[in-house]
Design a protein around this motif. Structure first.
Motif, PDB file in Angstrom:
ATOM      1  N   LEU A   1       0.884  -1.228  -0.024  1.00 51.52           N
ATOM      2  CA  LEU A   1      -0.140   0.016   0.001  1.00 51.52           C
ATOM      3  C   LEU A   1       0.863   1.250  -0.121  1.00 51.52           C
ATOM      4  CD1 LEU A   1      -2.594  -1.078   2.532  1.00 51.52           C
ATOM      5  CD2 LEU A   1      -2.758  -1.261   0.342  1.00 51.52           C
ATOM      6  N   GLY A   2       1.960   1.099  -0.202  1.00 46.72           N
ATOM      7  CA  GLY A   2       2.753   2.384  -0.125  1.00 46.72           C
ATOM      8  C   GLY A   2       3.130   3.156  -1.541  1.00 46.72           C
ATOM      9  N   HIS A   3       2.387   2.691  -2.672  1.00 49.59           N
ATOM     10  CA  HIS A   3       2.413   3.195  -3.754  1.00 49.59           C
ATOM     11  C   HIS A   3       1.026   3.476  -4.373  1.00 49.59           C
ATOM     12  CE1 HIS A   3       3.628   4.722  -7.906  1.00 49.59           C
ATOM     13  NE2 HIS A   3       4.862   4.851  -7.362  1.00 49.59           N
ATOM     14  N   ARG A   4       0.630   4.645  -4.584  1.00 51.10           N
ATOM     15  CA  ARG A   4      -0.728   4.784  -5.138  1.00 51.10           C
ATOM     16  C   ARG A   4      -0.952   4.204  -6.561  1.00 51.10           C
ATOM     17  NH1 ARG A   4      -0.682  10.871  -8.355  1.00 51.10           N
ATOM     18  NH2 ARG A   4       1.206  10.445  -9.727  1.00 51.10           N
ATOM     19  N   PHE A   5       0.083   3.693  -7.283  1.00 49.46           N
ATOM     20  CA  PHE A   5      -0.230   2.646  -8.490  1.00 49.46           C
ATOM     21  C   PHE A   5      -0.921   1.603  -7.901  1.00 49.46           C
ATOM     22  CE2 PHE A   5       0.949  -0.580 -11.161  1.00 49.46           C
ATOM     23  CZ  PHE A   5       0.447  -0.202 -12.397  1.00 49.46           C
ATOM     24  N   PHE A   6      -0.523   0.954  -7.064  1.00 50.50           N
ATOM     25  CA  PHE A   6      -1.218  -0.411  -6.471  1.00 50.50           C
ATOM     26  C   PHE A   6      -2.279  -0.418  -5.853  1.00 50.50           C
ATOM     27  CE2 PHE A   6       3.389  -1.924  -6.877  1.00 50.50           C
ATOM     28  CZ  PHE A   6       3.208  -2.592  -7.767  1.00 50.50           C
ATOM     29  N   VAL A   7      -2.304   0.707  -4.882  1.00 48.90           N
ATOM     30  CA  VAL A   7      -3.756   1.287  -4.225  1.00 48.90           C
ATOM     31  C   VAL A   7      -4.794   1.507  -5.280  1.00 48.90           C
ATOM     32  CG1 VAL A   7      -4.608   2.918  -2.782  1.00 48.90           C
ATOM     33  CG2 VAL A   7      -2.456   2.116  -2.400  1.00 48.90           C
ATOM     34  N   LEU A   8      -4.568   2.310  -6.343  1.00 51.36           N
ATOM     35  CA  LEU A   8      -5.637   2.489  -6.964  1.00 51.36           C
ATOM     36  C   LEU A   8      -5.814   1.271  -8.045  1.00 51.36           C
ATOM     37  CD1 LEU A   8      -4.441   5.934  -8.749  1.00 51.36           C
ATOM     38  CD2 LEU A   8      -6.650   5.345  -7.418  1.00 51.36           C
ATOM     39  N   LEU A   9      -4.825   0.519  -8.306  1.00 50.29           N
ATOM     40  CA  LEU A   9      -5.109  -1.111  -9.089  1.00 50.29           C
ATOM     41  C   LEU A   9      -6.010  -1.816  -8.206  1.00 50.29           C
ATOM     42  CD1 LEU A   9      -4.593  -2.777 -11.502  1.00 50.29           C
ATOM     43  CD2 LEU A   9      -2.772  -3.604 -10.299  1.00 50.29           C
ATOM     44  N   PHE A  10      -5.747  -1.908  -6.948  1.00 48.93           N
ATOM     45  CA  PHE A  10      -6.604  -2.615  -5.907  1.00 48.93           C
ATOM     46  C   PHE A  10      -8.052  -2.230  -6.115  1.00 48.93           C
ATOM     47  CE2 PHE A  10      -2.649  -3.393  -3.459  1.00 48.93           C
ATOM     48  CZ  PHE A  10      -2.202  -4.542  -4.059  1.00 48.93           C
ATOM     49  N   ILE A  11      -8.293  -0.983  -5.883  1.00 44.68           N
ATOM     50  CA  ILE A  11      -9.570  -0.039  -6.072  1.00 44.68           C
ATOM     51  C   ILE A  11     -10.376  -0.493  -7.102  1.00 44.68           C
ATOM     52  CG2 ILE A  11     -10.756   1.845  -5.758  1.00 44.68           C
ATOM     53  CD1 ILE A  11      -8.713   3.028  -3.829  1.00 44.68           C
ATOM     54  N   GLY A  12      -9.719  -0.353  -8.225  1.00 48.29           N
ATOM     55  CA  GLY A  12     -10.356  -0.658  -9.715  1.00 48.29           C
ATOM     56  C   GLY A  12     -10.816  -2.118  -9.740  1.00 48.29           C
ATOM     57  N   ILE A  13      -9.870  -3.068  -9.034  1.00 52.48           N
ATOM     58  CA  ILE A  13     -10.160  -4.563  -9.335  1.00 52.48           C
ATOM     59  C   ILE A  13     -11.481  -4.620  -8.410  1.00 52.48           C
ATOM     60  CG2 ILE A  13      -9.680  -6.756  -8.732  1.00 52.48           C
ATOM     61  CD1 ILE A  13      -6.665  -5.946  -9.683  1.00 52.48           C
ATOM     62  N   ALA A  14     -11.325  -4.228  -7.115  1.00 48.60           N
ATOM     63  CA  ALA A  14     -12.525  -4.499  -6.083  1.00 48.60           C
ATOM     64  C   ALA A  14     -13.789  -3.971  -6.457  1.00 48.60           C
ATOM     65  CB  ALA A  14     -12.082  -3.620  -4.840  1.00 48.60           C
ATOM     66  N   LEU A  15     -13.686  -2.691  -7.183  1.00 49.33           N
ATOM     67  CA  LEU A  15     -15.066  -1.905  -7.706  1.00 49.33           C
ATOM     68  C   LEU A  15     -15.680  -2.903  -8.666  1.00 49.33           C
ATOM     69  CD1 LEU A  15     -14.340   1.682  -7.910  1.00 49.33           C
ATOM     70  CD2 LEU A  15     -15.844   0.549  -6.496  1.00 49.33           C
ATOM     71  N   THR A  16     -14.719  -3.454  -9.663  1.00 48.11           N
ATOM     72  CA  THR A  16     -15.141  -4.313 -10.609  1.00 48.11           C
ATOM     73  C   THR A  16     -15.889  -5.671 -10.056  1.00 48.11           C
ATOM     74  OG1 THR A  16     -13.380  -3.773 -12.165  1.00 48.11           O
ATOM     75  CG2 THR A  16     -14.363  -5.762 -12.816  1.00 48.11           C
ATOM     76  N   GLN A  17     -15.174  -6.162  -8.911  1.00 46.89           N
ATOM     77  CA  GLN A  17     -15.974  -7.429  -8.152  1.00 46.89           C
ATOM     78  C   GLN A  17     -17.106  -7.023  -7.468  1.00 46.89           C
ATOM     79  OE1 GLN A  17     -14.565 -10.546  -8.299  1.00 46.89           O
ATOM     80  NE2 GLN A  17     -13.072  -9.464  -9.665  1.00 46.89           N
TER      81      GLN A  17
END
Length: 455
Positions: A257-273
């Motif tokens: 969670l230390g870089h916004r790239f991965f945080v945004l990727l996690f959020i995008g995938i979670a919203l898709t789910q």
């Protein structure tokens, strides 16, 4: 005859050996997928609805509770399995411990009405305190919680076993064959079992409980893990358990969670789910209660959809070698938005449900394949399992809350709201993923020089 030796870690195989271990894992993956990913999520809503459970309660049982458990347990199980060292390996002990309990819970879920009715006849106190319907709902919920607890051990660890025992020369073909088998099993279940779901649910559960126990017993006995190097010390020289655990948690959070790239990727995938949540839980009830379809008709549509999805999985896999999976991921989201918009207004009979259902299944197949490739390409290879568990945990946080509100919305607005729910969350997911795509280009993705960012 091929005399070549194929190796993975300390394991060495002949071609026959590779085929043998692959067959055991493919068989286990097939039975696990049908038993835990299709049978329980599909039939439990029917059973709960039959005895008067609300949509909110169904959504909590099928969505919120498993998501909350997964959020807490997935990182712990993943990390514990990575660091486990036994004579049987680091994955097999988890499978051996969990499989018998899962088989037992499948039996309890299948026979819940009969178990409660028998208990009511022999225990007068139960009759005084509970109605039969309430007792059946309570038993289903209790068995579901136990099932999901132990299912997390299988669902997490089993899929980490593949790269540990399948030689790298075969891993791509193995995964492709597995996805085709899973798609085919979904079609077979919908074609041949779903039409008997109400009348013979207890026997369906019994059959899959036996198959589950036998398949995982075979895996534990005949699939051998190699030797692993010693687990890396988290806090060298520190013998205090709490301090070591705290150091491990700090490392985990900083990495993932230390870089916004991965945080945004996690959020995008979670919203898709989250976008597919209401459809996954209430699609069958929508077809039966609002459109007047039978279980057999629904099963036929879902079976055809699953077969067609297999073709799209194979075609997408070919395209992904040439086009960025992030682009395909976002493109599939745009198609989902349009299909939900038209589906809300057009799906009023069997034919329209059939057409939209098949188109949805095809787009979801593209989306699922592209998501998997995104994770492989974007997560750091040396910490892939760790990042997968972080992604799963964030998904669970979203799903845990969304499940309740999804059930709440269905109770208020009706089953047709599944289209609105999917449309709104897919719009949000596509917007977030567009931001991820722009960051990916800045990180060298457009030129083929992408390197995972370090926090």
């Amino acid at each position: 005859m091929d005399k070549k030796v194929y190796s993975i870690g300390t394991l060495n195989y002949s071609l026959k050996g590779v085929i043998a271990v692959s067959l055991w894992l493919l068989w286990g993956g097939l039975i696990y997928h049908v038993s835990c990913s299709i049978l329980v999520p599909t039939l439990i809503p029917l059973l709960l609805d039959r005895f008067g459970a609300s949509s909110e309660l169904i959504a909590v049982v099928i969505g919120s509770i498993p998501a909350g458990m997964n959020m807490v347990m997935n990182p712990v199980i993943s990390t514990a399995s990575d660091r486990t060292r036994t004579r049987w390996g680091r994955r097999i002990p988890f499978l051996a411990a969990a499989a018998p309990v899962i088989a037992l819970m499948l039996l309890v879920l299948g026979w819940a009405p009969q178990i409660v009715e028998a208990a009511m006849r022999h225990i007068p106190l139960l009759q005084e305190r509970f109605s039969t319907a309430a007792a059946i709902i309570g038993l289903i919920i209790g068995a579901s919680v136990v099932f999901q607890f132990f299912n997390l051990f299988i669902g997490t660890v089993f899929f980490y076993l593949y790269p540990d025992v399948i030689p790298r020369e075969f891993i791509g073909r193995f995964v492709s064959v597995l996805m085709v088998i899973l798609g085919g099993s979904s079609a077979a279940f919908n074609f041949f079992f779903l039409q008997y779901a109400r009348e013979y649910a207890h026997w369906i559960y019994t059959g899959f409980a036996a198959a589950f126990l036998l398949s995982f017993a075979g895996i534990c006995l005949f699939v051998k893990e190699g030797e692993y190097p010693p687990a890396e010390a988290v806090a060298p020289g520190d013998k205090a358990l709490l301090r070591r655990a705290a150091a491990l948690i700090r490392m985990y959070v900083k990495d993932c969670l230390g870089h916004r790239f991965f945080v945004l990727l996690f959020i995008g995938i979670a919203l898709t789910q989250v976008s597919t949540l209401c459809r996954n839980i209430f699609n069958l009830l929508f077809a039966i209660k609002e459109l007047g379809l039978t279980e057999a008709q629904y099963g036929y549509i879902m079976g055809v959809s699953a077969l067609i999805s297999v073709g799209f999985v194979l075609a997408t896999g070919y395209v992904l070698d040439r086009v960025s999976p992030l682009l395909i991921f976002m493109g599939s989201g745009v198609l989902v938005i349009f299909l939900n918009f038209f589906g809300y207004f057009m799906v009023h009979d069997y034919t329209a449900f059939f057409v939209i259902g098949i188109l949805m299944a095809a787009v979801y197949a593209i989306q699922n394949v592209s998501t998997g490739v995104c994770l492989i390409q974007l997560f750091p290879a040396e910490k892939y399992g760790q990042f997968c568990s972080a992604n799963a945990s964030l998904n669970c946080i979203f799903m845990m809350f969304a499940s309740y509100f999804g059930g709440f919305a269905i109770d208020r607005f009706g089953y047709r709201f599944i289209f609105v729910w999917d449309l709104l969350f897919t719009i949000l997911a596509t917007g977030v993923l567009l931001r991820v795509y722009r960051l990916w280009r800045k990180l060298g993705g457009a030129t083929g020089n992408y390197v995972p960012p370090v926090s």
